[in-house]
Enzyme design. Structure first.
Site, PDB file in Angstrom:
ATOM      1  CG  ASN A   9      -7.275   6.349   1.184  1.00 51.66           C
ATOM      2  OD1 ASN A   9      -7.595   5.153   1.217  1.00 51.66           O
ATOM      3  ND2 ASN A   9      -8.018   7.280   0.606  1.00 51.66           N
ATOM      4  CD1 TRP A  10      -2.000   1.935   1.858  1.00 53.67           C
ATOM      5  CD2 TRP A  10      -2.652  -0.096   2.580  1.00 53.67           C
ATOM      6  NE1 TRP A  10      -1.059   1.460   2.749  1.00 53.67           N
ATOM      7  CE2 TRP A  10      -1.427   0.233   3.203  1.00 53.67           C
ATOM      8  CE3 TRP A  10      -3.256  -1.320   2.879  1.00 53.67           C
ATOM      9  CZ2 TRP A  10      -0.809  -0.634   4.112  1.00 53.67           C
ATOM     10  CZ3 TRP A  10      -2.645  -2.178   3.774  1.00 53.67           C
ATOM     11  CH2 TRP A  10      -1.431  -1.836   4.382  1.00 53.67           C
ATOM     12  CE  LYS A  11      -7.011   7.521  -2.874  1.00 57.66           C
ATOM     13  NZ  LYS A  11      -7.104   8.569  -3.880  1.00 57.66           N
ATOM     14  CD  GLU A  97     -10.676   8.167  -4.602  1.00 56.53           C
ATOM     15  OE1 GLU A  97     -10.551   7.163  -3.883  1.00 56.53           O
ATOM     16  OE2 GLU A  97      -9.692   8.849  -4.993  1.00 56.53           O
ATOM     17  CD  GLU A 167      -7.741  13.444   0.679  1.00 58.23           C
ATOM     18  OE1 GLU A 167      -6.599  12.986   0.747  1.00 58.23           O
ATOM     19  OE2 GLU A 167      -8.722  12.768   0.332  1.00 58.23           O
ATOM     20  CB  SER A 212      -0.625  14.868  -6.149  1.00 55.92           C
ATOM     21  OG  SER A 212      -1.588  14.317  -7.046  1.00 55.92           O
ATOM     22  N   GLY A 233      -2.330   8.933  -0.832  1.00 59.18           N
ATOM     23  CA  GLY A 233      -2.834   7.827  -1.648  1.00 59.18           C
ATOM     24  C   GLY A 233      -1.678   7.065  -2.276  1.00 59.18           C
ATOM     25  N   GLY A 234      -1.410   7.350  -3.551  1.00 51.71           N
ATOM     26  CA  GLY A 234      -0.420   6.594  -4.322  1.00 51.71           C
ATOM     27  C   GLY A 234       0.912   6.387  -3.626  1.00 51.71           C
TER      28      GLY A 234
HETATM   29  P1  13P Z   1      -3.147  10.669  -4.044  1.00 55.24           P
HETATM   30  O1  13P Z   1      -2.075  10.865  -2.998  1.00 55.24           O
HETATM   31  O2  13P Z   1      -2.960   9.399  -4.822  1.00 55.24           O
HETATM   32  O3  13P Z   1      -3.336  11.884  -4.871  1.00 55.24           O
HETATM   33  O4  13P Z   1      -4.514  10.450  -3.232  1.00 55.24           O
HETATM   34  C1  13P Z   1      -4.837  11.338  -2.226  1.00 55.24           C
HETATM   35  C2  13P Z   1      -6.022  10.810  -1.509  1.00 55.24           C
HETATM   36  O5  13P Z   1      -7.106  10.728  -2.050  1.00 55.24           O
HETATM   37  C3  13P Z   1      -5.832  10.356  -0.127  1.00 55.24           C
HETATM   38  O6  13P Z   1      -7.038  10.106   0.494  1.00 55.24           O
END
Ligand code: 13P
Length: 250
Positions: A9-11, A97, A167, A212, A233-234
């Site tokens: 998920n690149w956000k 989010e 999550e 994470s 995410g990250g």
């Molecule tokens: P992180 O891996 O950056 O904690 O984000 C998780 C996330 O929200 C994936 O949708």
């Protein structure tokens, strides 16, 4: 047997240039991922680039959100059919989010799940508790409420066409991962809940962990019985880390 799924998920990150480099890296290394399906969920405006670059590869792609509406006067919104137009397989619905920053209620999320599924997209339904909810001991209650909203709208059988991502909100972007046991406990509770309604659905649905997850902790998390992959995410913004997670999933 459920196939593991590792979805990025690149956000709201990246540029045309950085995304090209990221996808080149993923494509170059995807051959070393044996068992897991690997997917990326990109910002809408890059879906055409992503489609062009991933067409014919073993990497799937998707979007991060969609409108409940089909078309019309909804300025700034993107419909399920528009997402389908770029050959997306997946769409994330109900990310924490979206719930916390953009006011998406359980009902809106359920509506989005329905619309995505009806369009032939695979919804990745995100559920998870806030830190204070975990501290109050109501994690299961919160997750059940989020799941029930969807089940009440589309029926239990329809859940088999989606993916669930657990999550815990306190683990997202914080570097504070749920322990494998903590995550497994909630994953098992989710699967048991589904099984109490439909054993076949419970057996089929992939339940991903998100929060994470990184190259260092993925193998242990995904090694748990009810954790079928990750929503990343990250760590999905670096091809090496992302591929390491893919390999950790088999
Ligand atoms: P992180 O891996 O950056 O904690 O984000 C998780 C996330 O929200 C994936 O949708």
């Amino acid at each position: 047997m459920r196939q593991p799924l590792v979805a990025g998920n690149w956000k709201m990150n990246g540029s045309r240039e950085s995304i090209k480099a990221l996808l080149d890296g993923i494509k170059a290394g995807i051959g070393a991922v044996n068992k897991a399906e690997v997917a990326v969920c990109a910002p809408y405006v890059y879906l055409a680039d992503v489609q062009q670059q991933l067409n014919g590869s073993n990497v799937s792609w998707g979007a991060q959100n969609l409108s409940t509406e089909a078309s019309g006067a909804f300025t700034g919104e993107i419909s399920a059919d528009m997402i389908k137009d770029f050959s997306c397989k997946y769409v994330i619905v109900g990310h924490s989010e979206r719930r916390s920053l953009y006011g998406e209620t359980d009902e809106i999320v359920a509506h989005k799940f329905e619309v995505a599924r009806n369009a032939g997209l695979v919804p990745i339904l995100c559920v998870g508790e806030l830190l204070e909810e975990r501290e109050k001991g109501i994690t299961e209650e919160v997750v059940n409420r989020q799941l029930d909203a969807v089940i009440n709208r589309v029926g239990i059988a329809a859940l088999a066409d989606g993916v669930i991502a657990y999550e815990p909100v306190w683990a997202i972007g914080t570097g504070k991962t749920a322990t494998p046991d903590q995550a497994q406990e909630t994953h098992a509770a989710i699967r048991q809940k589904l099984a109490s309604m439909d054993a076949g659905v419970a057996e089929k649905v992939q339940i991903l962990y998100g929060g994470s997850m990184n190259a260092g902790n993925a193998a242990e998390l995904i090694g748990m019985a009810d954790i079928d992959g990750g929503l990343i995410g990250g760590a999905s913004l670096k091809s090496d880390d992302f591929l390491t997670i893919g390999k950790a999933a088999g």
